[in-house]
Design a protein around this motif. Structure first.
Motif, mmCIF file in Angstrom:
data_model
loop_
_atom_site.group_PDB
_atom_site.id
_atom_site.type_symbol
_atom_site.label_atom_id
_atom_site.label_comp_id
_atom_site.label_asym_id
_atom_site.label_seq_id
_atom_site.Cartn_x
_atom_site.Cartn_y
_atom_site.Cartn_z
ATOM 1 N N GLU A 56 34.138 -9.549 25.573
ATOM 2 C CA GLU A 56 34.766 -9.583 26.901
ATOM 3 C C GLU A 56 33.869 -9.004 27.986
ATOM 4 N N ARG A 57 33.146 -7.976 27.640
ATOM 5 C CA ARG A 57 32.250 -7.308 28.584
ATOM 6 C C ARG A 57 31.228 -6.511 27.790
ATOM 7 N N LYS A 58 30.332 -5.876 28.490
ATOM 8 C CA LYS A 58 29.407 -4.942 27.856
ATOM 9 C C LYS A 58 30.109 -3.587 27.804
ATOM 10 N N TRP A 59 30.699 -3.274 26.669
ATOM 11 C CA TRP A 59 31.443 -2.033 26.527
ATOM 12 C C TRP A 59 30.479 -0.846 26.472
ATOM 13 N N ASP A 60 30.877 0.256 27.099
ATOM 14 C CA ASP A 60 30.057 1.465 27.014
ATOM 15 C C ASP A 60 30.106 2.064 25.611
ATOM 16 N N LEU A 61 31.307 2.035 25.002
ATOM 17 C CA LEU A 61 31.461 2.605 23.661
ATOM 18 C C LEU A 61 32.500 1.811 22.876
ATOM 19 N N TRP A 62 32.151 1.475 21.640
ATOM 20 C CA TRP A 62 33.055 0.769 20.723
ATOM 21 C C TRP A 62 33.222 1.659 19.489
ATOM 22 N N VAL A 63 34.465 2.065 19.199
ATOM 23 C CA VAL A 63 34.733 3.008 18.111
ATOM 24 C C VAL A 63 35.617 2.350 17.057
ATOM 25 N N ASP A 64 35.173 2.401 15.801
ATOM 26 C CA ASP A 64 35.958 1.855 14.684
ATOM 27 C C ASP A 64 36.411 2.994 13.786
ATOM 28 N N TRP A 65 37.710 3.339 13.899
ATOM 29 C CA TRP A 65 38.305 4.366 13.044
ATOM 30 C C TRP A 65 39.229 3.738 12.004
ATOM 31 N N THR A 66 39.160 2.433 11.833
ATOM 32 C CA THR A 66 40.075 1.759 10.912
ATOM 33 C C THR A 66 39.631 1.875 9.461
ATOM 34 N N VAL A 67 38.345 1.817 9.232
ATOM 35 C CA VAL A 67 37.771 1.863 7.886
ATOM 36 C C VAL A 67 38.262 0.660 7.066
ATOM 37 N N SER A 68 37.883 -0.534 7.492
ATOM 38 C CA SER A 68 38.229 -1.754 6.757
ATOM 39 C C SER A 68 37.144 -2.795 6.970
ATOM 40 N N ASP A 69 37.089 -3.779 6.061
ATOM 41 C CA ASP A 69 36.093 -4.842 6.195
ATOM 42 C C ASP A 69 36.322 -5.655 7.468
ATOM 43 N N ARG A 70 37.596 -5.876 7.819
ATOM 44 C CA ARG A 70 37.905 -6.679 9.007
ATOM 45 C C ARG A 70 37.416 -5.981 10.270
ATOM 46 N N SER A 71 37.696 -4.677 10.375
ATOM 47 C CA SER A 71 37.273 -3.953 11.578
ATOM 48 C C SER A 71 35.753 -3.862 11.658
ATOM 49 N N ARG A 72 35.092 -3.783 10.519
ATOM 50 C CA ARG A 72 33.629 -3.742 10.524
ATOM 51 C C ARG A 72 33.049 -5.044 11.064
ATOM 52 N N ARG A 117 30.694 -5.431 14.372
ATOM 53 C CA ARG A 117 29.363 -6.052 14.372
ATOM 54 C C ARG A 117 29.228 -7.081 15.490
ATOM 55 N N LEU A 118 30.342 -7.741 15.825
ATOM 56 C CA LEU A 118 30.318 -8.779 16.861
ATOM 57 C C LEU A 118 30.387 -8.202 18.269
ATOM 58 N N ALA A 119 30.748 -6.940 18.402
ATOM 59 C CA ALA A 119 30.989 -6.349 19.717
ATOM 60 C C ALA A 119 29.702 -6.196 20.518
ATOM 61 N N ASP A 120 29.814 -6.483 21.796
ATOM 62 C CA ASP A 120 28.713 -6.272 22.738
ATOM 63 C C ASP A 120 28.953 -4.914 23.391
ATOM 64 N N ALA A 121 28.273 -3.882 22.887
ATOM 65 C CA ALA A 121 28.509 -2.522 23.364
ATOM 66 C C ALA A 121 27.203 -1.748 23.435
ATOM 67 N N SER A 122 27.107 -0.875 24.422
ATOM 68 C CA SER A 122 25.912 -0.040 24.559
ATOM 69 C C SER A 122 25.772 0.924 23.396
ATOM 70 N N ARG A 123 26.929 1.444 22.939
ATOM 71 C CA ARG A 123 26.940 2.332 21.781
ATOM 72 C C ARG A 123 28.110 1.961 20.880
ATOM 73 N N LYS A 124 27.883 2.085 19.579
ATOM 74 C CA LYS A 124 28.931 1.819 18.604
ATOM 75 C C LYS A 124 29.044 2.999 17.646
ATOM 76 N N LEU A 125 30.289 3.357 17.356
ATOM 77 C CA LEU A 125 30.556 4.430 16.406
ATOM 78 C C LEU A 125 31.465 3.884 15.314
ATOM 79 N N LYS A 154 29.392 13.395 17.680
ATOM 80 C CA LYS A 154 28.102 12.915 17.170
ATOM 81 C C LYS A 154 27.369 12.045 18.185
ATOM 82 N N ILE A 155 28.147 11.455 19.112
ATOM 83 C CA ILE A 155 27.522 10.607 20.138
ATOM 84 C C ILE A 155 27.656 11.226 21.523
ATOM 85 N N GLY A 156 27.930 12.538 21.553
ATOM 86 C CA GLY A 156 27.931 13.259 22.820
ATOM 87 C C GLY A 156 29.213 13.229 23.605
ATOM 88 N N VAL A 157 30.316 12.815 22.983
ATOM 89 C CA VAL A 157 31.613 12.813 23.662
ATOM 90 C C VAL A 157 32.376 14.069 23.235
#
Length: 354
Positions: A78-94, A98-106, A145-148
């Protein structure tokens, strides 16, 4: 940081435990465009938070998953996200991450699944079973870990809607329950059979509540809990007054706000009771309250008598009738409820004098 996406596509309790962290993020980053993705049926507590866009993933049917997966791909690009965070812990969320356009990913996950971090993608091992830190602390530790860095405290309370509170007033009148009638809410359900305290023991507690406190027992659950609910009510004494409520989450939430005490297993309604400010007792067996316990301190007492195999991987239970929840005795629960009732009365007295 101007934009952020958080994936936590799990259960109702997970959404409720996310609320304090989301509030801290909104406080730390005023004006942030914050999007949170959760599973259908778990979005209720987040819809009441202003400043958050909630995206619901429909995991209940094949076509729902297909449509929601398409929507997630669109969100990722949708946009260039500043931060994309995955706390789901699943293959689908991973995959979505991977497809997300983000400056940083956690991304977070098990230690055995750890992947090398890159310049803009950091992997943080977490253990949502054994901890030892509470799940909310694990969320915020990963952000550091990423300065937040977030503030130390946040309120877990979530208010019900005015319309739901009006429904409860009507319900009370229909069932001849005045505001002075003590109500013990019992939630007998749990995601797995070994996460449910025995129905006959819940019935014994209900009988005690009726006899000693002259109160009403209200059993809450879904339509799928019907057999379990009947197993509880079949153990009530003839003089024990009880009601069964199988209504929506907003209705249950408002009911909790006007009830006296809560008793239930480790599940979504336990955390909803915490968000409603209700006092009571939570029962833990295959999960540890050190990780999954209520956010508030004092209102909800947790009882936990773990065997060597707890906390477990939740892939079944070989202990049968000797499973971990059966280690908690009726007298322990009654003592716990009595203690919480005194704390509640003390709190109400302090509020009235302030």
């Amino acid at each position: 940081m101007d934009s952020m996406v958080i994936l936590r596509m799990r259960y109702l309790g997970d959404s409720l435990l996310l609320v304090p962290t989301l509030r801290k993020l909104l406080l730390a980053y005023p004006g942030i465009f914050l999007t949170v993705v959760v599973n259908r049926g778990t979005e209720y507590p987040l819809k009441n938070l202003s400043g958050i866009r909630v995206v619901v993933f429909d995991n209940r049917s094949f076509w729902g998953k297909l449509k929601s997966s398409y929507d997630m791909v669109r969100l990722a690009r949708e946009r260039k996200w500043d931060l994309w965070v995955d706390w789901t812990v699943s293959d689908r969320s991973r995959l979505f991450s991977r497809l997300a356009d983000a400056s940083r990913k956690l991304s977070c996950g098990w230690k055995k699944d750890e992947r090398p971090s890159s310049q803009n993608s950091i992997y943080v091992p977490v253990d949502f079973n054994h901890g030892p830190d509470p799940v909310m602390n694990q969320y915020e530790s990963s952000l550091r870990k990423i300065g937040v860095h977030l503030s130390a405290t946040s309120d877990p309370l979530v208010s019900s809607s005015a319309s739901s509170r009006m429904e409860i007033e009507t319900w009370r009148k229909e069932n001849r329950l005045d505001q002075e009638t003590p109500i013990l809410l019992i939630h007998p359900g749990g995601r797995e059979w070994y996460k449910r305290w025995p129905p006959d023991r819940l019935a014994q507690v209900g009988n005690w509540w009726s006899k000693v406190h002259k109160g009403v027992v209200v059993i809450i659950g879904t339509r799928e809990d019907q057999t379990l609910i009947l197993s509880v009510t079949s153990g009530f004494q003839p003089e024990t007054r009880f009601l069964i409520v199988q209504e929506s989450i907003p209705f249950i939430h408002a009911l909790m706000e006007s009830s006296t005490l809560f008793l239930g297993n480790d599940s979504g309604p336990l955390h909803l009771a915490d968000a409603a400010g209700l006092y009571g007792v939570g029962l833990f067996g295959s999960t540890t309250p050190a990780v999954w316990g209520p956010v508030s301190t004092g209102r909800l007492l947790t009882l936990y008598d773990p065997p060597a195999c707890s906390p477990c991987s939740h892939e079944g239970c070989s202990q049968g009738v000797d499973n971990c929840l059966r280690r908690i005795e009726v007298n322990q629960v009654i003592e716990g409820l009595s203690r919480q009732l005194k704390l509640r009365e003390k709190h109400l007295k302090e509020v009235s004098l302030s």
